[in-house]
Each structure stands twice: as structure tokens, then as C-alpha cells.
Write a protein that holds these residues in place. Structure first.
Motif, PDB file in Angstrom:
ATOM      1  N   ARG A 201       1.081  -1.101  -0.139  1.00 44.13           N
ATOM      2  CA  ARG A 201       0.004   0.080  -0.039  1.00 44.13           C
ATOM      3  C   ARG A 201       0.893   1.225   0.037  1.00 44.13           C
ATOM      4  O   ARG A 201       0.516   2.259  -0.811  1.00 44.13           O
ATOM      5  CB  ARG A 201      -0.871   0.007   1.327  1.00 44.13           C
ATOM      6  N   ASN A 202       1.734   1.206   0.748  1.00 44.97           N
ATOM      7  CA  ASN A 202       2.819   2.510   1.008  1.00 44.97           C
ATOM      8  C   ASN A 202       3.574   2.644  -0.298  1.00 44.97           C
ATOM      9  O   ASN A 202       3.804   3.996  -0.741  1.00 44.97           O
ATOM     10  CB  ASN A 202       3.716   2.496   2.154  1.00 44.97           C
ATOM     11  N   PHE A 203       3.991   1.463  -0.928  1.00 44.57           N
ATOM     12  CA  PHE A 203       4.860   1.695  -2.120  1.00 44.57           C
ATOM     13  C   PHE A 203       3.870   2.467  -3.134  1.00 44.57           C
ATOM     14  O   PHE A 203       4.158   3.286  -3.948  1.00 44.57           O
ATOM     15  CB  PHE A 203       5.281   0.611  -2.523  1.00 44.57           C
ATOM     16  N   MET A 204       2.614   1.626  -3.238  1.00 46.02           N
ATOM     17  CA  MET A 204       1.688   2.565  -4.282  1.00 46.02           C
ATOM     18  C   MET A 204       1.447   4.012  -3.968  1.00 46.02           C
ATOM     19  O   MET A 204       1.130   4.747  -4.892  1.00 46.02           O
ATOM     20  CB  MET A 204       0.467   1.531  -4.427  1.00 46.02           C
ATOM     21  N   GLU A 205       1.289   4.346  -2.560  1.00 46.39           N
ATOM     22  CA  GLU A 205       0.988   5.561  -2.321  1.00 46.39           C
ATOM     23  C   GLU A 205       2.202   6.446  -2.879  1.00 46.39           C
ATOM     24  O   GLU A 205       1.888   7.711  -3.236  1.00 46.39           O
ATOM     25  CB  GLU A 205       0.778   5.886  -0.795  1.00 46.39           C
ATOM     26  N   CYS A 206       3.288   5.992  -2.661  1.00 42.42           N
ATOM     27  CA  CYS A 206       4.726   6.605  -2.785  1.00 42.42           C
ATOM     28  C   CYS A 206       4.642   6.917  -4.322  1.00 42.42           C
ATOM     29  O   CYS A 206       4.999   8.149  -4.740  1.00 42.42           O
ATOM     30  CB  CYS A 206       5.968   5.960  -2.491  1.00 42.42           C
ATOM     31  N   LEU A 207       4.248   5.854  -5.398  1.00 40.08           N
ATOM     32  CA  LEU A 207       4.469   5.949  -6.606  1.00 40.08           C
ATOM     33  C   LEU A 207       3.423   7.017  -7.019  1.00 40.08           C
ATOM     34  O   LEU A 207       3.689   7.607  -8.074  1.00 40.08           O
ATOM     35  CB  LEU A 207       4.209   4.367  -7.163  1.00 40.08           C
ATOM     36  N   LYS A 208       2.229   6.858  -6.436  1.00 39.43           N
ATOM     37  CA  LYS A 208       1.284   8.005  -6.797  1.00 39.43           C
ATOM     38  C   LYS A 208       1.432   9.623  -6.407  1.00 39.43           C
ATOM     39  O   LYS A 208       1.293  10.421  -7.220  1.00 39.43           O
ATOM     40  CB  LYS A 208      -0.090   7.574  -6.358  1.00 39.43           C
ATOM     41  N   HIS A 209       1.933   9.545  -5.217  1.00 37.14           N
ATOM     42  CA  HIS A 209       2.070  11.150  -4.653  1.00 37.14           C
ATOM     43  C   HIS A 209       3.642  11.622  -4.390  1.00 37.14           C
ATOM     44  O   HIS A 209       3.718  12.705  -4.468  1.00 37.14           O
ATOM     45  CB  HIS A 209       1.286  11.119  -3.479  1.00 37.14           C
ATOM     46  N   ALA A 210       4.464  10.710  -4.331  1.00 39.87           N
ATOM     47  CA  ALA A 210       6.019  11.279  -4.044  1.00 39.87           C
ATOM     48  C   ALA A 210       7.022  10.792  -4.999  1.00 39.87           C
ATOM     49  O   ALA A 210       8.032  11.637  -4.860  1.00 39.87           O
ATOM     50  CB  ALA A 210       6.089  10.455  -2.379  1.00 39.87           C
ATOM     51  N   LEU A 211       7.014   9.611  -5.768  1.00 36.87           N
ATOM     52  CA  LEU A 211       8.086   9.276  -6.392  1.00 36.87           C
ATOM     53  C   LEU A 211       8.022  10.028  -7.756  1.00 36.87           C
ATOM     54  O   LEU A 211       7.113  10.061  -8.606  1.00 36.87           O
ATOM     55  CB  LEU A 211       8.014   7.760  -6.636  1.00 36.87           C
ATOM     56  N   PRO A 212       9.367  11.111  -7.957  1.00 34.12           N
ATOM     57  CA  PRO A 212       9.123  11.824  -9.447  1.00 34.12           C
ATOM     58  C   PRO A 212       9.355  10.980 -10.643  1.00 34.12           C
ATOM     59  O   PRO A 212      10.497  11.244 -11.371  1.00 34.12           O
ATOM     60  CB  PRO A 212      10.308  12.711  -9.032  1.00 34.12           C
ATOM     61  N   VAL A 213       8.426  10.301 -10.894  1.00 31.13           N
ATOM     62  CA  VAL A 213       8.664   9.127 -11.879  1.00 31.13           C
ATOM     63  C   VAL A 213       7.244   9.138 -12.697  1.00 31.13           C
ATOM     64  O   VAL A 213       6.288   9.059 -12.235  1.00 31.13           O
ATOM     65  CB  VAL A 213       9.157   7.918 -11.749  1.00 31.13           C
ATOM     66  N   ARG A 214       7.349   9.233 -14.274  1.00 29.82           N
ATOM     67  CA  ARG A 214       6.056   9.250 -14.945  1.00 29.82           C
ATOM     68  C   ARG A 214       6.299   7.653 -15.432  1.00 29.82           C
ATOM     69  O   ARG A 214       6.912   7.385 -16.386  1.00 29.82           O
ATOM     70  CB  ARG A 214       6.175  10.344 -16.076  1.00 29.82           C
ATOM     71  N   VAL A 215       5.346   6.981 -14.870  1.00 33.93           N
ATOM     72  CA  VAL A 215       5.288   5.556 -15.332  1.00 33.93           C
ATOM     73  C   VAL A 215       4.301   5.623 -16.567  1.00 33.93           C
ATOM     74  O   VAL A 215       3.059   5.874 -16.528  1.00 33.93           O
ATOM     75  CB  VAL A 215       4.753   4.715 -14.094  1.00 33.93           C
ATOM     76  N   GLN A 216       4.922   5.092 -17.674  1.00 35.72           N
ATOM     77  CA  GLN A 216       4.071   5.034 -18.937  1.00 35.72           C
ATOM     78  C   GLN A 216       3.304   3.645 -19.130  1.00 35.72           C
ATOM     79  O   GLN A 216       2.219   3.707 -19.617  1.00 35.72           O
ATOM     80  CB  GLN A 216       4.969   5.291 -20.135  1.00 35.72           C
ATOM     81  N   GLU A 217       4.007   2.615 -18.829  1.00 35.09           N
ATOM     82  CA  GLU A 217       3.501   1.290 -18.744  1.00 35.09           C
ATOM     83  C   GLU A 217       4.287   0.468 -17.816  1.00 35.09           C
ATOM     84  O   GLU A 217       5.238   0.593 -17.703  1.00 35.09           O
ATOM     85  CB  GLU A 217       3.838   0.794 -20.205  1.00 35.09           C
ATOM     86  N   VAL A 218       3.406  -0.686 -17.599  1.00 40.81           N
ATOM     87  CA  VAL A 218       3.967  -1.760 -16.599  1.00 40.81           C
ATOM     88  C   VAL A 218       3.563  -3.131 -17.105  1.00 40.81           C
ATOM     89  O   VAL A 218       2.314  -3.292 -17.438  1.00 40.81           O
ATOM     90  CB  VAL A 218       3.617  -1.416 -15.056  1.00 40.81           C
ATOM     91  N   HIS A 219       4.513  -3.806 -17.669  1.00 43.55           N
ATOM     92  CA  HIS A 219       4.206  -5.088 -18.273  1.00 43.55           C
ATOM     93  C   HIS A 219       4.667  -6.153 -17.408  1.00 43.55           C
ATOM     94  O   HIS A 219       5.518  -6.559 -16.753  1.00 43.55           O
ATOM     95  CB  HIS A 219       4.975  -5.310 -19.597  1.00 43.55           C
ATOM     96  N   VAL A 220       3.468  -6.816 -16.751  1.00 46.18           N
ATOM     97  CA  VAL A 220       3.729  -8.054 -15.774  1.00 46.18           C
ATOM     98  C   VAL A 220       3.755  -9.559 -16.708  1.00 46.18           C
ATOM     99  O   VAL A 220       2.297  -9.789 -17.104  1.00 46.18           O
ATOM    100  CB  VAL A 220       2.860  -8.059 -14.752  1.00 46.18           C
TER     101      VAL A 220
END
Length: 324
Positions: A201-220
């Protein structure tokens, strides 16, 4: 002696939030990158200059920020991640600084010379592949390469952020964003029980609000049944926009339909040698070591922001995952 934002020795930066003189931005972008920045982010010389000035003024007045880099490439991380929406860029920086204080075990001592960090690099489990035809930085994560009996979630979390930090100041990464390929083929139950619910949960919150990266795509790729619950949680915590950018592929062949195969390692049908990619990463981390370690000097009064992050244990118990 004049205080400038950049220290001449060792690639270090001043963390004086109100230097007497700010470092000037020198644009060394190619014409193609400048055009991409204009199209993707609405960036031009005037927008960039105004954005940097606004963030510097805001940092200088901020009652809780104590120490912070103010050099252009650092502030552009946040301005570009939020497409020069100034209030959102400032909020992201605020969250980034507080995140580092709250989750010290993930974000402090990002030292490439640390024993575990060196071992993580050597696994060939994280491979920065390069820039694709659309200007996006592509990275490959091979989950099975990380020994779940040797590394904890804290080792992997710190390694992930160390690797990301080594690219955050790369202007091509800031402008084009990133594509993550997560190969779960061969992953075991032990890999998926490393992370507690609050970690996810916290990692996803970081990704949404705190990590300065523009995630274009994620392929699992090849997510096994035992990892399905993790996949569901990631989607549950992801924003609506992020959900549209996450793709699950049952096989590598299926994923290849959406990936730039020329960037991939030989064993994935590409032309790159994984050992060469790892050596480039090792060199990048070595060259940026001083800057990575200096991040520990950034400081904000974290107490006002503690409520942003989940730090409880109740959810972990209910979810039934292993608790350290």
C-alpha cells in the motif's frame, strides 16, 4: 565566499534551502528531447524558468523544510513529473521529503558499496535496458533472480529506490518517463510473501504522490496463481490512470507484441548481454555514489505528514502475510 547550489567537489549538491545564488539551468537537450518535452509536458524555456523560480521561492518560505536541494535538475524531477502544474509539483516534493523521513529503512543509506546492494546488482535481476523509440526508459525486473532466502523486503525496497534515484536526475528519463517489465516467470511463494500489505500500500502511495517518475507502462509477465492476490492488491491501490497502464501477460510471447524487442537481453530474443547491462548499472551507481549518499542530508519536519502513510500492523495480520 558565494554559496552556490552545486558543490564543485565530487558531484555533491548544496542542501541549503536558501542559497545566496542559485545554480543556473543549462539546456543540453537534443532538439528531439526538447520537442518531446514540449508535446508531453508543455515545457519551454519560459515555463521551465518560471517553474524553477516558483519552487525555489516556495522552498525558501516553507516552515517545515529544513534542508533541500534547489539545483535545476533536482527540481525538474517534480516539475516534469507533474507536467509543470506548480501546486502539484510542490506537493510531490513535500511528500518525497516526508516519505524519506518516515520510511528510513527504504530510503536511507542508498550506498552502492553496501554489501547487500552490491549483491542485488550482481543478481542481474534489475536491468535498465535503455531508451525505446518513443523516448521512454525501459527497465526489466526478473523476480526469480532475487534469492528470497537472502534478501528481505527492506533490502529489495532500498535497492529499488537506489536504482531509481540513479536515474531521477537523467533529463531523458524525466521527460520520456519509464516502462517497467516485470518478469514473474519462475517466481515462488517465498517471493510473494516478502512484502506485507502495508508495504504494498505504501509503495503504491509513494508511486502516486511522492516518487518523481512518470510511469508510462507496466508489463507483468507470467504472474503465477500464488501471486494473483498481490496483483489484485496493486490494482486496488493504483489510481485509475495507473490501472490503464498496467498490462498482465500470461507468456513472454504475448508481451512481445507491445515491447521494443531490440532493447531486450539475448535470452528474451533481443541483442543485449545482461552482463553488459549490469556493468553499465554498476558504473552508473559508482559514479553517482556521492549524490546518492548525500540524499540523507535532506530534511523536513516529518511529524505533520505522518498521517499520509500507513504505518500500522493490523492490515498485515488480517491479510495473513509474514510479519518481520
Amino acid at each position: 565566499m558565494t554559496t552556490t547550489a552545486a558543490d564543485a567537489a565530487g558531484g555533491r549538491f548544496s542542501v541549503n534551502k536558501c542559497p545566496s545564488e542559485y545554480q543556473e539551468y543549462v539546456c543540453d537537450l537534443s532538439d528531439g528531447d526538447r520537442q518531446l518535452a514540449k508535446v508531453e509536458l508543455g515545457e519551454d524555456d519560459q515555463v521551465r524558468t518560471q517553474g524553477l523560480q516558483h519552487m525555489r521561492d516556495w522552498i525558501g518560505r516553507h516552515p517545515h523544510i529544513r534542508k533541500c536541494r534547489t539545483d535545476p535538475v533536482f527540481l525538474l524531477r517534480f516539475l516534469r513529473a507533474r507536467k509543470f502544474n506548480l501546486p502539484q509539483a510542490c506537493e510531490m516534493l513535500e511528500r518525497y521529503l516526508s516519505m524519506r523521513q518516515v520510511f528510513r529503512i527504504w530510503f536511507e543509506n542508498l550506498d552502492p558499496e553496501d554489501k547487500y546492494m552490491k549483491q542485488c546488482v550482481a543478481t542481474e535481476g534489475a536491468l535498465p535496458l535503455g531508451v525505446d523509440k518513443r523516448g521512454r526508459m525501459v527497465g526489466l525486473i526478473r523476480v526469480r533472480n532475487f534469492d528470497a532466502t537472502k534478501f528481505t523486503c527492506h533490502h529489495l525496497g532500498r535497492f529499488t529506490h537506489m536504482a531509481l534515484e540513479s536515474f531521477y536526475d537523467d533529463q531523458r528519463f524525466q521527460i520520456g518517463g519509464g516502462v517497467a517489465i516485470v518478469d514473474c516467470q519462475g517466481a515462488t511463494m517465498a517471493h510473494f510473501t516478502l512484502f506485507k500489505l502495508s508495504d504494498i500500500r505504501n509503495f503504491m502511495e509513494c508511486l502516486k504522490h511522492a516518487l518523481p517518475v512518470r510511469v508510462q507502462e507496466v508489463h507483468v509477465i507470467g504472474l503465477p496463481r500464488i501471486g494473483a492476490a498481490i496483483g489484485d492488491l496493486i490494482l486496488n491501490f493504483a489510481s485509475a490512470e495507473m490501472k490503464r497502464r498496467i498490462f498482465f501477460h500470461s507468456t513472454l510471447e504475448d508481451a512481445m507484441k507491445q515491447l521494443d524487442q531490440s532493447l531486450l537481453p539475448v535470452e528474451y530474443g533481443g541483442v543485449q548481454d545482461a552482463r553488459d547491462i549490469v556493468e553499465r548499472l554498476r558504473k552508473r551507481l559508482e559514479d553517482g555514489r556521492d549524490t546518492l549518499i548525500q540524499l540523507d542530508e535532506l530534511e523536513i519536519d516529518g511529524e505533520p505528514y505522518a498521517a499520509f502513510w500507513n504505518q500500522g500492523q493490523d492490515e498485515d495480520v488480517e491479510f495473513g502475510m509474514e510479519i518481520d
